[in-house]
Scaffold this motif. Structure first.
Motif, PDB file in Angstrom:
ATOM      1  N   LEU A  37      21.030  34.357  34.537  1.00 31.59           N
ATOM      2  CA  LEU A  37      21.925  35.540  34.131  1.00 31.59           C
ATOM      3  C   LEU A  37      22.505  36.070  35.855  1.00 31.59           C
ATOM      4  CD1 LEU A  37      19.273  37.616  32.163  1.00 31.59           C
ATOM      5  CD2 LEU A  37      21.453  36.751  31.374  1.00 31.59           C
ATOM      6  N   LEU A  38      21.967  35.726  36.630  1.00 36.04           N
ATOM      7  CA  LEU A  38      22.550  36.007  38.084  1.00 36.04           C
ATOM      8  C   LEU A  38      23.709  35.179  38.331  1.00 36.04           C
ATOM      9  CD1 LEU A  38      19.420  36.062  40.517  1.00 36.04           C
ATOM     10  CD2 LEU A  38      20.782  38.129  39.609  1.00 36.04           C
ATOM     11  N   ILE A  39      23.910  34.079  37.964  1.00 31.14           N
ATOM     12  CA  ILE A  39      25.099  32.939  38.233  1.00 31.14           C
ATOM     13  C   ILE A  39      25.978  33.771  37.171  1.00 31.14           C
ATOM     14  CG2 ILE A  39      25.943  30.753  37.786  1.00 31.14           C
ATOM     15  CD1 ILE A  39      23.238  29.742  38.525  1.00 31.14           C
ATOM     16  N   ALA A  40      25.707  33.864  35.902  1.00 31.01           N
ATOM     17  CA  ALA A  40      26.718  34.542  34.959  1.00 31.01           C
ATOM     18  C   ALA A  40      27.486  35.849  35.400  1.00 31.01           C
ATOM     19  CB  ALA A  40      26.235  34.577  33.430  1.00 31.01           C
ATOM     20  N   GLY A  41      26.461  36.652  35.821  1.00 32.60           N
ATOM     21  CA  GLY A  41      26.815  37.915  36.297  1.00 32.60           C
ATOM     22  C   GLY A  41      27.676  37.973  37.457  1.00 32.60           C
ATOM     23  N   GLY A  42      27.329  37.179  38.409  1.00 32.28           N
ATOM     24  CA  GLY A  42      28.011  37.123  39.787  1.00 32.28           C
ATOM     25  C   GLY A  42      29.544  36.583  39.508  1.00 32.28           C
ATOM     26  N   LEU A  43      29.639  35.307  38.715  1.00 28.02           N
ATOM     27  CA  LEU A  43      31.017  34.827  38.155  1.00 28.02           C
ATOM     28  C   LEU A  43      31.930  36.062  37.477  1.00 28.02           C
ATOM     29  CD1 LEU A  43      29.790  31.405  37.234  1.00 28.02           C
ATOM     30  CD2 LEU A  43      31.418  31.889  39.171  1.00 28.02           C
ATOM     31  N   LEU A  44      31.049  36.631  36.648  1.00 30.39           N
ATOM     32  CA  LEU A  44      31.951  37.679  35.863  1.00 30.39           C
ATOM     33  C   LEU A  44      32.273  38.848  36.851  1.00 30.39           C
ATOM     34  CD1 LEU A  44      33.044  38.719  33.321  1.00 30.39           C
ATOM     35  CD2 LEU A  44      30.976  39.732  32.752  1.00 30.39           C
ATOM     36  N   THR A  45      31.666  39.280  37.739  1.00 27.11           N
ATOM     37  CA  THR A  45      31.890  40.339  38.714  1.00 27.11           C
ATOM     38  C   THR A  45      33.074  39.935  39.605  1.00 27.11           C
ATOM     39  OG1 THR A  45      29.530  41.055  38.616  1.00 27.11           O
ATOM     40  CG2 THR A  45      30.931  42.127  40.185  1.00 27.11           C
ATOM     41  N   ALA A  46      32.865  38.621  40.068  1.00 24.84           N
ATOM     42  CA  ALA A  46      33.969  37.968  40.986  1.00 24.84           C
ATOM     43  C   ALA A  46      35.052  37.964  40.196  1.00 24.84           C
ATOM     44  CB  ALA A  46      33.499  36.703  41.448  1.00 24.84           C
ATOM     45  N   THR A  47      35.155  37.751  38.796  1.00 24.79           N
ATOM     46  CA  THR A  47      36.467  37.697  38.276  1.00 24.79           C
ATOM     47  C   THR A  47      37.158  38.957  38.180  1.00 24.79           C
ATOM     48  OG1 THR A  47      35.683  35.724  36.822  1.00 24.79           O
ATOM     49  CG2 THR A  47      37.476  37.130  35.857  1.00 24.79           C
ATOM     50  N   GLY A  48      36.289  40.008  37.803  1.00 27.77           N
ATOM     51  CA  GLY A  48      36.785  41.360  37.960  1.00 27.77           C
ATOM     52  C   GLY A  48      37.407  41.624  39.184  1.00 27.77           C
ATOM     53  N   PHE A  49      36.631  41.495  40.249  1.00 28.35           N
ATOM     54  CA  PHE A  49      37.158  41.733  41.618  1.00 28.35           C
ATOM     55  C   PHE A  49      38.506  41.110  42.323  1.00 28.35           C
ATOM     56  CE2 PHE A  49      33.068  43.287  43.574  1.00 28.35           C
ATOM     57  CZ  PHE A  49      33.015  44.447  42.724  1.00 28.35           C
ATOM     58  N   ALA A  50      38.565  39.566  41.541  1.00 27.35           N
ATOM     59  CA  ALA A  50      39.733  39.006  41.891  1.00 27.35           C
ATOM     60  C   ALA A  50      41.032  39.572  40.976  1.00 27.35           C
ATOM     61  CB  ALA A  50      39.532  37.717  41.486  1.00 27.35           C
ATOM     62  N   TRP A  51      40.638  40.078  39.806  1.00 29.75           N
ATOM     63  CA  TRP A  51      41.673  40.769  38.992  1.00 29.75           C
ATOM     64  C   TRP A  51      42.066  41.975  39.626  1.00 29.75           C
ATOM     65  CZ3 TRP A  51      40.485  41.579  33.077  1.00 29.75           C
ATOM     66  CH2 TRP A  51      41.526  42.057  32.529  1.00 29.75           C
ATOM     67  N   PHE A  52      41.014  42.834  40.272  1.00 33.06           N
ATOM     68  CA  PHE A  52      41.233  43.909  40.885  1.00 33.06           C
ATOM     69  C   PHE A  52      42.482  43.912  42.099  1.00 33.06           C
ATOM     70  CE2 PHE A  52      37.737  46.786  39.713  1.00 33.06           C
ATOM     71  CZ  PHE A  52      38.419  47.704  39.057  1.00 33.06           C
ATOM     72  N   GLY A  53      42.137  42.641  42.855  1.00 33.59           N
ATOM     73  CA  GLY A  53      43.356  42.169  43.941  1.00 33.59           C
ATOM     74  C   GLY A  53      44.820  42.266  43.357  1.00 33.59           C
ATOM     75  N   LEU A  54      44.995  42.119  42.105  1.00 32.68           N
ATOM     76  CA  LEU A  54      46.458  41.888  41.865  1.00 32.68           C
ATOM     77  C   LEU A  54      46.899  43.302  41.694  1.00 32.68           C
ATOM     78  CD1 LEU A  54      46.132  39.370  38.983  1.00 32.68           C
ATOM     79  CD2 LEU A  54      46.908  38.836  41.569  1.00 32.68           C
ATOM     80  N   ILE A  55      46.554  44.404  42.093  1.00 30.72           N
ATOM     81  CA  ILE A  55      46.927  45.727  41.916  1.00 30.72           C
ATOM     82  C   ILE A  55      48.189  45.778  42.606  1.00 30.72           C
ATOM     83  CG2 ILE A  55      44.732  46.943  41.568  1.00 30.72           C
ATOM     84  CD1 ILE A  55      44.761  47.589  44.771  1.00 30.72           C
ATOM     85  N   SER A  56      49.189  46.732  42.270  1.00 32.93           N
ATOM     86  CA  SER A  56      50.323  46.914  42.898  1.00 32.93           C
ATOM     87  C   SER A  56      50.758  48.257  42.624  1.00 32.93           C
ATOM     88  CB  SER A  56      51.491  46.263  42.184  1.00 32.93           C
ATOM     89  OG  SER A  56      51.682  47.080  40.730  1.00 32.93           O
ATOM     90  N   PRO A  57      51.493  48.940  43.818  1.00 31.57           N
ATOM     91  CA  PRO A  57      52.011  50.336  43.978  1.00 31.57           C
ATOM     92  C   PRO A  57      52.927  50.864  42.578  1.00 31.57           C
ATOM     93  CG  PRO A  57      53.263  49.081  45.351  1.00 31.57           C
ATOM     94  CD  PRO A  57      52.088  48.161  44.868  1.00 31.57           C
ATOM     95  N   ASP A  58      53.153  49.975  41.773  1.00 33.13           N
ATOM     96  CA  ASP A  58      53.887  50.173  40.575  1.00 33.13           C
ATOM     97  C   ASP A  58      53.164  50.105  39.288  1.00 33.13           C
ATOM     98  OD1 ASP A  58      56.510  50.929  42.215  1.00 33.13           O
ATOM     99  OD2 ASP A  58      56.740  48.639  42.004  1.00 33.13           O
ATOM    100  N   GLY A  59      51.742  49.848  39.522  1.00 32.89           N
ATOM    101  CA  GLY A  59      51.006  49.588  38.384  1.00 32.89           C
ATOM    102  C   GLY A  59      50.546  50.805  37.786  1.00 32.89           C
ATOM    103  N   THR A  60      49.797  50.661  36.857  1.00 28.46           N
ATOM    104  CA  THR A  60      49.255  51.732  35.768  1.00 28.46           C
ATOM    105  C   THR A  60      47.567  51.494  35.764  1.00 28.46           C
ATOM    106  OG1 THR A  60      49.502  50.889  33.826  1.00 28.46           O
ATOM    107  CG2 THR A  60      51.398  52.118  34.632  1.00 28.46           C
ATOM    108  N   PHE A  61      46.854  52.504  35.273  1.00 30.42           N
ATOM    109  CA  PHE A  61      45.520  52.383  35.147  1.00 30.42           C
ATOM    110  C   PHE A  61      45.209  51.137  33.928  1.00 30.42           C
ATOM    111  CE2 PHE A  61      42.275  53.581  31.978  1.00 30.42           C
ATOM    112  CZ  PHE A  61      41.138  53.475  32.689  1.00 30.42           C
TER     113      PHE A  61
END
Length: 482
Positions: A339-363
């Protein structure tokens, strides 16, 4: 458990015990994030500088993380219930004082005292939970509730902070803790048995606690001030060297003290303890930074108000609760390591996705999807990391092990925010435009994903493979202390 409690003159009430611990964990977790959305108005109201404002977070996290080991040792030494009630009283009073703060120093001091109270109550509460639910399905369910409240407090703290800041004023992000502390005091007084006398021995290692707290504070201070002094400057080098000396002195004291050490270094020979704490440190570093960056991105780049920003964190909160429930369900079938491995990978995916934010983006395009992914992954990790960190630990050291785990997360949060916040600020530069701010926040979030991948690597290489969890509660073979 009833026989044990009766032996000590009180009847334990597992339901009330779980409720008390849940309220405690929700309050502590909420307090780590409730101020985030209110930071701009706190700065305006009390006159904080940009660098000084981060100490509203650091003062709490450092006092909390630096003194947790002492809190865990005190719970083992003086009794879990006594230390829990004392910590709740101090936390509530400090929250009240912080709400009435009239200057930056007043609020930072109140936040530090809050951290001291939390350092007493958090490990005591977790030790009570571990002793009350020692094995089987009941333990999985109890830690499922605990982790759900942990996740909900951290994420709903941002929602509550936004609503309170906009409609009641920023002072209510401090006042909100007072009724929760009072409620937890009532539940803990009625539902938790006094338990056996504390372990006999020498006085707790106060010197070790002072060295650990001073060392981590100097370390964070040195990193934060790199926005003014380069890494190679005499000021930064001297600060970091002093921090290293203090931390080395702490390790020396723990090996040689004639008193009870703050933490028995032999605990780290247990791979579950060592691996879970390393994982938790990186999880805390990434999570605290992500909440900070996303909150500022929504307000300072996308221009949303505090209340709207808080509402936008609801998907993260619901994802965290859902992940915690999922971990409780899967905990009967899958090992905590999985569960730690699965949860860590899923959280990392979410953070990497957050890293694509842009000033022209939306919620919808920049926040919703990564919030659900990161929140669910975070919830998946919480219960299993606690269960892993306390596995195989002697009953008289459960408070210490619980304090160590909480400490690793809080110190990780402060160090992570200092390092990633400074890195983001360097990327932003002196031109504070929405585009420059967005660039810095995106870098910080991407680095948070890298920290989570490192945590997963630790889980894979350090934690041992274990069999399937116990499917039913075993019959008690001996009395277990509360």
């Amino acid at each position: 458990m009833t026989r044990t409690s009766a032996t000590h003159g009180s009847t334990a009430r597992p339901g009330l015990t779980l409720a008390a611990v849940a309220v405690v964990q929700f309050m502590v977790s909420l307090d780590l994030s409730v101020v985030n959305v209110g930071l701009p108005r706190i700065a305006a109201g009390l006159g904080f500088t940009a660098a000084g404002l981060t100490w509203v977070i650091h003062a709490y996290a450092l006092a909390f993380g630096g003194l947790l080991l002492l809190g865990g040792k005190a719970a083992d030494r003086y009794g879990r219930k006594r230390v829990l009630l004392s910590g709740l009283g101090l936390f509530g009073l400090a929250s009240l004082a912080g709400g009435f703060a009239q200057a930056p120093g007043h609020l930072v001091t109140a936040r530090a005292v809050q951290g001291i109270g939390a350092a007493a109550l958090a490990p005591a509460a977790l030790a009570v939970l571990t002793a009350t639910f020692p094995a089987g399905r009941a333990r999985v369910r109890a830690f499922g509730v605990w982790s759900a409240m942990n996740a909900a407090g951290g994420a709903l703290g941002v929602l509550a902070g936004g609503l309170l800041t906009q409609y009641a004023g920023w002072r209510w992000v401090m006042f909100v803790n007072v009724p929760m502390a009072a409620c937890a005091l009532g539940l803990a007084s009625r539902g938790i048995a006094p338990g056996p006398p504390g372990a006999r021995g020498g006085r707790p290692d106060v010197l070790g606690a002072v060295l650990a707290t001073a060392g981590t504070t100097l370390l964070v201070f040195g990193v934060v001030r790199t926005d003014q002094y380069a890494w190679t400057s005499p000021v930064t080098v001297t600060t970091l060297v002093a921090a290293a000396v203090l931390l080395a002195a702490f390790l020396h004291v723990e090996r040689t003290t004639g008193r009870e050490p703050l933490v028995r270094l032999g605990l780290f020979a247990n791979r579950s303890v060592a691996g879970a704490n390393a994982f938790n440190l990186l999880l805390g570093a990434a999570m605290a930074s992500a909440l900070y960056f996303v909150s500022l991105h929504l307000q300072q780049v996308l221009g949303t108000g505090p209340a709207t920003t808080g509402v936008m964190f609801l998907p993260f909160a619901l994802g965290g609760v859902g992940g915690s429930v999922l971990a409780a369900v899967l905990g009967h079938r899958l090992a905590p390591r999985t569960l730690l491995i699965a949860g860590g990978l899923l959280t990392a995916t979410g953070f990497a996705w957050f890293g694509l934010i842009s000033p022209d983006g939306t919620f919808v395009t920049d926040v919703l999807g990564p919030s659900v992914a990161a929140g669910t992954g975070f919830g998946l990790c919480l219960g299993p990391v606690v269960s892993t960190a306390t596995a195989g630990v002697a009953p008289h050291e459960t408070g210490t092990a619980s304090g160590l785990l909480n400490s690793s997360r809080q110190i990780g949060a402060s160090l992570g925010l200092a390092a990633l916040g400074t890195t983001a600020q360097h990327r932003t530069g002196r031109t504070v435009t929405p585009e420059a701010l967005d660039d810095g926040y995106a870098l910080g979030l991407t680095l948070g994903a890298a920290l989570l991948l490192t945590a997963v690597l630790i889980a894979v290489t350090v934690l041992r493979r274990t069999g399937r969890p116990v499917q039913a509660d075993p019959l008690p073979t001996r009395n277990r202390p509360h």
